[in-house]
Design a protein around this motif. Sequence first.
Motif, PDB file in Angstrom:
ATOM      1  N   PRO A 107       0.834  -1.209   0.000  1.00 39.16           N
ATOM      2  CA  PRO A 107       0.000   0.000   0.000  1.00 39.16           C
ATOM      3  C   PRO A 107       0.865   1.253   0.000  1.00 39.16           C
ATOM      4  O   PRO A 107       1.899   1.305   0.648  1.00 39.16           O
ATOM      5  CB  PRO A 107      -0.794  -0.121   1.317  1.00 39.16           C
ATOM      6  N   LYS A 108       0.413   2.218  -0.757  1.00 41.65           N
ATOM      7  CA  LYS A 108       1.156   3.470  -0.793  1.00 41.65           C
ATOM      8  C   LYS A 108       1.070   4.155   0.557  1.00 41.65           C
ATOM      9  O   LYS A 108      -0.011   4.258   1.134  1.00 41.65           O
ATOM     10  CB  LYS A 108       0.583   4.386  -1.881  1.00 41.65           C
ATOM     11  N   PRO A 109       2.188   4.590   1.069  1.00 40.26           N
ATOM     12  CA  PRO A 109       2.154   5.252   2.382  1.00 40.26           C
ATOM     13  C   PRO A 109       1.332   6.530   2.324  1.00 40.26           C
ATOM     14  O   PRO A 109       1.407   7.299   1.364  1.00 40.26           O
ATOM     15  CB  PRO A 109       3.638   5.566   2.657  1.00 40.26           C
ATOM     16  N   VAL A 110       0.490   6.698   3.346  1.00 41.35           N
ATOM     17  CA  VAL A 110      -0.331   7.900   3.415  1.00 41.35           C
ATOM     18  C   VAL A 110       0.550   9.056   3.891  1.00 41.35           C
ATOM     19  O   VAL A 110       1.225   8.960   4.906  1.00 41.35           O
ATOM     20  CB  VAL A 110      -1.498   7.705   4.404  1.00 41.35           C
ATOM     21  N   ALA A 111       0.548  10.110   3.123  1.00 43.63           N
ATOM     22  CA  ALA A 111       1.393  11.254   3.456  1.00 43.63           C
ATOM     23  C   ALA A 111       0.946  11.854   4.780  1.00 43.63           C
ATOM     24  O   ALA A 111      -0.236  12.114   4.996  1.00 43.63           O
ATOM     25  CB  ALA A 111       1.320  12.294   2.348  1.00 43.63           C
ATOM     26  N   SER A 112       1.900  12.043   5.671  1.00 39.81           N
ATOM     27  CA  SER A 112       1.592  12.632   6.962  1.00 39.81           C
ATOM     28  C   SER A 112       1.438  14.144   6.795  1.00 39.81           C
ATOM     29  O   SER A 112       2.238  14.778   6.109  1.00 39.81           O
ATOM     30  CB  SER A 112       2.721  12.330   7.949  1.00 39.81           C
ATOM     31  N   PRO A 113       0.404  14.731   7.382  1.00 37.72           N
ATOM     32  CA  PRO A 113       0.171  16.176   7.199  1.00 37.72           C
ATOM     33  C   PRO A 113       1.378  17.010   7.626  1.00 37.72           C
ATOM     34  O   PRO A 113       2.037  16.709   8.624  1.00 37.72           O
ATOM     35  CB  PRO A 113      -1.034  16.455   8.104  1.00 37.72           C
ATOM     36  N   LEU A 114       1.632  18.037   6.860  1.00 36.94           N
ATOM     37  CA  LEU A 114       2.723  18.952   7.187  1.00 36.94           C
ATOM     38  C   LEU A 114       2.343  19.813   8.383  1.00 36.94           C
ATOM     39  O   LEU A 114       1.168  20.049   8.661  1.00 36.94           O
ATOM     40  CB  LEU A 114       3.036  19.854   5.998  1.00 36.94           C
ATOM     41  N   LEU A 115       3.362  20.293   9.072  1.00 37.03           N
ATOM     42  CA  LEU A 115       3.143  21.165  10.221  1.00 37.03           C
ATOM     43  C   LEU A 115       2.361  22.414   9.810  1.00 37.03           C
ATOM     44  O   LEU A 115       1.440  22.848  10.513  1.00 37.03           O
ATOM     45  CB  LEU A 115       4.497  21.555  10.830  1.00 37.03           C
TER      46      LEU A 115
END
Length: 408
Positions: A107-115
């Motif tokens: 599974p494609k890693p879900v991008a973690s929200p930027l600060l």
Amino acid sequence: MYSHLDLTKRLTLSAMQPAKKGQNQPPPYRNCKLYHYDYDTSKTWLLEFYQWNIVTQRKERRFFSKFNHIKDAKKRLAEAQKWERFINQQLEQGSVYNPAIGKTPAPKPVASPLLLTDLESYLADKKSTLGSEESYKVYRNFSDKLKTFIASNKLDQLSTKDVTPEICEQYRDYILKLHEHPTTRRKEITQAKTFFQYYAKKGRRRYDVSPASDLELVPKQESQMHEPYTDKQVSDIIDLIEQKQDFQLLLFIYFVHYCFARPGKEVRLMQVKDLRERSVMIRPGRSKTSITKAPTLPKPLAELIDFLDIRSCNPEFYVFGNEGKPGSVPVGKNHFYYRHSKILAELGIVGKYTVYGWKHTGNIKAIRLGINPKKLQLQNGFTEYRTMEIYTRRLAAFADDEIYDKFI
């Protein structure tokens, strides 16, 4: 019996890829060899063969054993031989080994929200839940400072989950350099702790423990109070204002003095419709807190309102219009500050005396008169009695006649 299609489907699960159309020569391979261990069905029989691996570009030893569920030796042998013939046929026709076949792609890693993204979400939440623009302004100012810190340290692509205690300490150092006053420093550091704790809560969790949890606050320092007026000063100021017949200034002071209202927005932006028979409504858009305050109008203030016939004006008008009477445009922020300063200068009153000082003067007088502290809490608009206790303690130096009279 299996059909050719059934066999092909089962081999596909073993990563065998059929030959391409138009392929003349098969790549290197070696036909199957059956290992049956003297036809012992208690052991796992194997078909061994070598097939071309299109990834490594070389022959690779492979095994096939999807017939060991058959317990009868003769039937297992027949099944194995059938597979042997079929696999050999596939090898001869150019089938190759493709390791990617049959594997579920990761599974494609879900991008973690930027600060920065989370900061905007935080601001949006505060804007929708806070009662006044003034309250939201505090969070917006914090956001501006954090954004400046992020940009100057090239942290634009930093995810919130990757914020470390070290980065939080760097932000604290940035605040200490930016501000000198202990109270401001403490408020700004508290804002940072609150923001990062927001993303440690269930439902929006970026980490289990806030990276700012151990940020040390600057020791609290009480701010200097606006100087309250003495009884003589009150008498002199009121007398001079009445001599000048500056009843608009007098009314402004009375609202601060008797209703304990803040001169900035609570009094300056008051509208005629806010006046009740014995109280005045100070709504969240103007008050410092997010609740509606409804202080009582004491007699001197109520009588002055009636004398000036304020209630007969357009309900939408500001009580303190810019033409010296109720109107559609309020007076400017510093209007009464300058008018009040002229009165003080004429009387020779110097020091930290301001319009806000009338709020403290009114509280001191009420305390001396023995008015119930709980009623004073409501008049001040304090949501907690603890706040009234702190306020009373700070006024004690000006208010305690008992110590003055009896402590001899």
